[in-house]
Design a protein around this motif. Structure first.
Motif, PDB file in Angstrom:
ATOM      1  N   VAL A  27       8.348  -1.271   3.714  1.00  0.00           N
ATOM      2  CA  VAL A  27       9.308  -1.988   2.870  1.00  0.00           C
ATOM      3  C   VAL A  27      10.033  -1.054   1.901  1.00  0.00           C
ATOM      4  CG1 VAL A  27       8.148  -4.205   3.094  1.00  0.00           C
ATOM      5  CG2 VAL A  27       7.509  -2.672   1.215  1.00  0.00           C
ATOM      6  N   ARG A  28       9.537   0.166   1.779  1.00  0.00           N
ATOM      7  CA  ARG A  28      10.228   1.183   0.998  1.00  0.00           C
ATOM      8  C   ARG A  28       9.840   2.548   1.549  1.00  0.00           C
ATOM      9  NH1 ARG A  28       9.768   2.647  -5.497  1.00  0.00           N
ATOM     10  NH2 ARG A  28      11.487   4.150  -5.481  1.00  0.00           N
ATOM     11  N   ILE A  29      10.842   3.409   1.714  1.00  0.00           N
ATOM     12  CA  ILE A  29      10.634   4.801   2.108  1.00  0.00           C
ATOM     13  C   ILE A  29      11.491   5.640   1.162  1.00  0.00           C
ATOM     14  CG2 ILE A  29      10.901   6.552   3.910  1.00  0.00           C
ATOM     15  CD1 ILE A  29      10.736   4.262   5.980  1.00  0.00           C
ATOM     16  N   ARG A  30      10.859   6.575   0.485  1.00  0.00           N
ATOM     17  CA  ARG A  30      11.595   7.463  -0.424  1.00  0.00           C
ATOM     18  C   ARG A  30      11.377   8.895   0.041  1.00  0.00           C
ATOM     19  NH1 ARG A  30      13.717   7.746  -5.925  1.00  0.00           N
ATOM     20  NH2 ARG A  30      13.439   9.882  -6.651  1.00  0.00           N
ATOM     21  N   LEU A  31      12.472   9.589   0.357  1.00  0.00           N
ATOM     22  CA  LEU A  31      12.453  10.981   0.785  1.00  0.00           C
ATOM     23  C   LEU A  31      13.138  11.810  -0.293  1.00  0.00           C
ATOM     24  CD1 LEU A  31      13.637  10.339   4.449  1.00  0.00           C
ATOM     25  CD2 LEU A  31      11.293  10.609   3.646  1.00  0.00           C
TER      26      LEU A  31
ATOM     27  N   GLN B 169       9.874  18.661   2.115  1.00  0.00           N
ATOM     28  CA  GLN B 169      10.405  17.360   1.742  1.00  0.00           C
ATOM     29  C   GLN B 169       9.246  16.459   1.318  1.00  0.00           C
ATOM     30  OE1 GLN B 169      11.682  14.521   4.880  1.00  0.00           O
ATOM     31  NE2 GLN B 169      13.693  14.699   3.908  1.00  0.00           N
ATOM     32  N   LYS B 170       9.413  15.775   0.196  1.00  0.00           N
ATOM     33  CA  LYS B 170       8.408  14.813  -0.252  1.00  0.00           C
ATOM     34  C   LYS B 170       8.734  13.475   0.400  1.00  0.00           C
ATOM     35  CE  LYS B 170       6.394  12.694  -4.353  1.00  0.00           C
ATOM     36  NZ  LYS B 170       6.448  12.590  -5.815  1.00  0.00           N
ATOM     37  N   ALA B 171       7.718  12.800   0.889  1.00  0.00           N
ATOM     38  CA  ALA B 171       7.912  11.493   1.520  1.00  0.00           C
ATOM     39  C   ALA B 171       6.904  10.516   0.941  1.00  0.00           C
ATOM     40  CB  ALA B 171       7.739  11.592   3.033  1.00  0.00           C
ATOM     41  N   GLU B 172       7.396   9.362   0.522  1.00  0.00           N
ATOM     42  CA  GLU B 172       6.537   8.283   0.053  1.00  0.00           C
ATOM     43  C   GLU B 172       6.857   7.046   0.881  1.00  0.00           C
ATOM     44  OE1 GLU B 172       6.170   8.476  -4.572  1.00  0.00           O
ATOM     45  OE2 GLU B 172       8.162   9.213  -3.964  1.00  0.00           O
ATOM     46  N   LEU B 173       5.837   6.278   1.165  1.00  0.00           N
ATOM     47  CA  LEU B 173       5.951   5.115   2.033  1.00  0.00           C
ATOM     48  C   LEU B 173       5.159   3.970   1.440  1.00  0.00           C
ATOM     49  CD1 LEU B 173       6.553   3.813   4.874  1.00  0.00           C
ATOM     50  CD2 LEU B 173       4.460   4.931   5.663  1.00  0.00           C
ATOM     51  N   TRP B 174       5.773   2.791   1.411  1.00  0.00           N
ATOM     52  CA  TRP B 174       5.093   1.584   0.947  1.00  0.00           C
ATOM     53  C   TRP B 174       5.077   0.584   2.098  1.00  0.00           C
ATOM     54  CZ3 TRP B 174       8.095   4.681  -2.009  1.00  0.00           C
ATOM     55  CH2 TRP B 174       7.632   5.050  -3.271  1.00  0.00           C
ATOM     56  N   LEU B 175       3.889   0.095   2.455  1.00  0.00           N
ATOM     57  CA  LEU B 175       3.711  -0.868   3.540  1.00  0.00           C
ATOM     58  C   LEU B 175       3.263  -2.201   2.958  1.00  0.00           C
ATOM     59  CD1 LEU B 175       1.675   1.449   5.948  1.00  0.00           C
ATOM     60  CD2 LEU B 175       4.141   1.038   5.977  1.00  0.00           C
ATOM     61  N   ALA B 176       3.773  -3.298   3.517  1.00  0.00           N
ATOM     62  CA  ALA B 176       3.426  -4.634   3.030  1.00  0.00           C
ATOM     63  C   ALA B 176       2.451  -5.301   3.997  1.00  0.00           C
ATOM     64  CB  ALA B 176       4.676  -5.490   2.877  1.00  0.00           C
ATOM     65  N   PRO B 177       1.158  -5.395   3.643  1.00  0.00           N
ATOM     66  CA  PRO B 177       0.190  -6.057   4.528  1.00  0.00           C
ATOM     67  C   PRO B 177       0.593  -7.490   4.886  1.00  0.00           C
ATOM     68  CG  PRO B 177      -0.963  -4.843   2.822  1.00  0.00           C
ATOM     69  CD  PRO B 177       0.502  -4.809   2.468  1.00  0.00           C
ATOM     70  N   SER B 178       1.223  -8.213   3.954  1.00  0.00           N
ATOM     71  CA  SER B 178       1.602  -9.600   4.221  1.00  0.00           C
ATOM     72  C   SER B 178       2.721  -9.707   5.257  1.00  0.00           C
ATOM     73  CB  SER B 178       2.046 -10.299   2.933  1.00  0.00           C
ATOM     74  OG  SER B 178       3.238  -9.712   2.436  1.00  0.00           O
ATOM     75  N   LEU B 179       3.389  -8.607   5.541  1.00  0.00           N
ATOM     76  CA  LEU B 179       4.455  -8.577   6.550  1.00  0.00           C
ATOM     77  C   LEU B 179       4.040  -7.731   7.749  1.00  0.00           C
ATOM     78  CD1 LEU B 179       7.591  -8.161   4.231  1.00  0.00           C
ATOM     79  CD2 LEU B 179       6.679 -10.272   5.240  1.00  0.00           C
ATOM     80  N   GLY B 180       2.753  -7.715   8.048  1.00  0.00           N
ATOM     81  CA  GLY B 180       2.270  -6.945   9.197  1.00  0.00           C
ATOM     82  C   GLY B 180       2.378  -5.445   8.993  1.00  0.00           C
ATOM     83  N   TYR B 181       2.274  -4.989   7.745  1.00  0.00           N
ATOM     84  CA  TYR B 181       2.356  -3.575   7.386  1.00  0.00           C
ATOM     85  C   TYR B 181       3.744  -2.991   7.644  1.00  0.00           C
ATOM     86  CZ  TYR B 181      -2.576  -3.862   6.491  1.00  0.00           C
ATOM     87  OH  TYR B 181      -3.798  -4.218   5.976  1.00  0.00           O
TER      88      TYR B 181
ATOM     89  N   LEU C 202       0.872  -1.171   0.000  1.00  0.00           N
ATOM     90  CA  LEU C 202       0.000   0.000   0.000  1.00  0.00           C
ATOM     91  C   LEU C 202       0.906   1.216   0.000  1.00  0.00           C
ATOM     92  CD1 LEU C 202      -2.612  -1.056   2.692  1.00  0.00           C
ATOM     93  CD2 LEU C 202      -2.877  -1.110   0.211  1.00  0.00           C
ATOM     94  N   ARG C 203       0.639   2.168  -0.887  1.00  0.00           N
ATOM     95  CA  ARG C 203       1.484   3.361  -1.013  1.00  0.00           C
ATOM     96  C   ARG C 203       0.806   4.562  -0.362  1.00  0.00           C
ATOM     97  NH1 ARG C 203       1.550   7.298  -5.116  1.00  0.00           N
ATOM     98  NH2 ARG C 203       3.414   8.579  -4.966  1.00  0.00           N
ATOM     99  N   LEU C 204       1.595   5.297   0.418  1.00  0.00           N
ATOM    100  CA  LEU C 204       1.160   6.554   1.020  1.00  0.00           C
ATOM    101  C   LEU C 204       2.125   7.642   0.582  1.00  0.00           C
ATOM    102  CD1 LEU C 204       0.834   4.158   3.369  1.00  0.00           C
ATOM    103  CD2 LEU C 204      -0.133   6.062   4.594  1.00  0.00           C
ATOM    104  N   GLU C 205       1.611   8.859   0.448  1.00  0.00           N
ATOM    105  CA  GLU C 205       2.442   9.989   0.046  1.00  0.00           C
ATOM    106  C   GLU C 205       2.137  11.185   0.928  1.00  0.00           C
ATOM    107  OE1 GLU C 205       3.396  12.658  -3.942  1.00  0.00           O
ATOM    108  OE2 GLU C 205       1.656  11.349  -3.918  1.00  0.00           O
ATOM    109  N   ARG C 206       3.195  11.822   1.414  1.00  0.00           N
ATOM    110  CA  ARG C 206       3.021  13.033   2.202  1.00  0.00           C
ATOM    111  C   ARG C 206       2.602  14.170   1.290  1.00  0.00           C
ATOM    112  NH1 ARG C 206       7.391  17.159   4.646  1.00  0.00           N
ATOM    113  NH2 ARG C 206       5.874  18.536   5.619  1.00  0.00           N
ATOM    114  N   LEU C 207       1.539  14.870   1.677  1.00  0.00           N
ATOM    115  CA  LEU C 207       1.063  16.030   0.922  1.00  0.00           C
ATOM    116  C   LEU C 207       1.811  17.266   1.425  1.00  0.00           C
ATOM    117  CD1 LEU C 207      -2.770  15.268   1.039  1.00  0.00           C
ATOM    118  CD2 LEU C 207      -1.128  14.699  -0.771  1.00  0.00           C
ATOM    119  N   PRO C 208       2.615  17.908   0.561  1.00  0.00           N
ATOM    120  CA  PRO C 208       3.380  19.070   1.011  1.00  0.00           C
ATOM    121  C   PRO C 208       2.473  20.239   1.370  1.00  0.00           C
ATOM    122  CG  PRO C 208       3.753  18.626  -1.332  1.00  0.00           C
ATOM    123  CD  PRO C 208       2.829  17.571  -0.815  1.00  0.00           C
ATOM    124  N   ARG C 209       2.894  20.989   2.391  1.00  0.00           N
ATOM    125  CA  ARG C 209       2.149  22.174   2.818  1.00  0.00           C
ATOM    126  C   ARG C 209       2.751  23.445   2.260  1.00  0.00           C
ATOM    127  NH1 ARG C 209       0.894  22.374   9.019  1.00  0.00           N
ATOM    128  NH2 ARG C 209       1.226  24.440   8.315  1.00  0.00           N
TER     129      ARG C 209
END
Length: 138
Positions: free
Chosen positions: A116-120, A101-113, A89-96
């Protein structure tokens, strides 16, 4: 130059070094690293509360201030990582502000969320891209 932030939960204040104005902190305030683990915990606890398009706001302390960081859910995405392919599941920080800084986060439900990837990414094109290489069961 060393910068540090300390959060005093008794007084409800964040202190910034070198000097910056004190800032109020609310319960649930995170730092810029723990915010990703907080989001993972929130989704693991109640994934149905966060459909694609949902927004999650977490007060987040930097080295200068405490600001609300809002992340938008972007739904399912298959990633090919060093550990292998994973449904995420991908999440993205909405800049104010411009320059946030832009932040993107990917969580793996099969690994307890697990994140598994963080891009700053910085406005000047610099970025850090952290990807899960391996994991083991506790």
């Amino acid at each position: 130059k060393l910068r540090a932030t300390s959060m005093d939960w008794v007084t409800g204040l964040a202190r910034f070094e070198p000097e910056a104005p004190l800032a109020r902190i609310a319960p649930g305030t995170q730092d810029r690293l723990s915010v990703f683990l907080q989001l993972a915990g929130m989704l693991a606890a109640a994934p149905q509360r966060y459909p694609s398009g949902a927004e999650i706001t977490v007060p987040t302390a930097s080295t200068k201030a405490v600001e609300p960081w809002t992340f938008q859910m972007h739904g399912a995405q298959q990633l090919d990582l060093p550990v292998g392919p994973l449904a995420t599941l991908r999440l993205e920080r909405l800049p104010r502000h411009a320059g946030d800084q832009k932040a993107e986060l990917w969580l793996a439900p099969s690994l307890g969320y697990l994140p598994v990837r963080i891009r700053l990414s910085e406005g000047n094109g610099d970025y850090a891209d952290l990807r899960l290489q391996s994991h083991s069961s506790p």
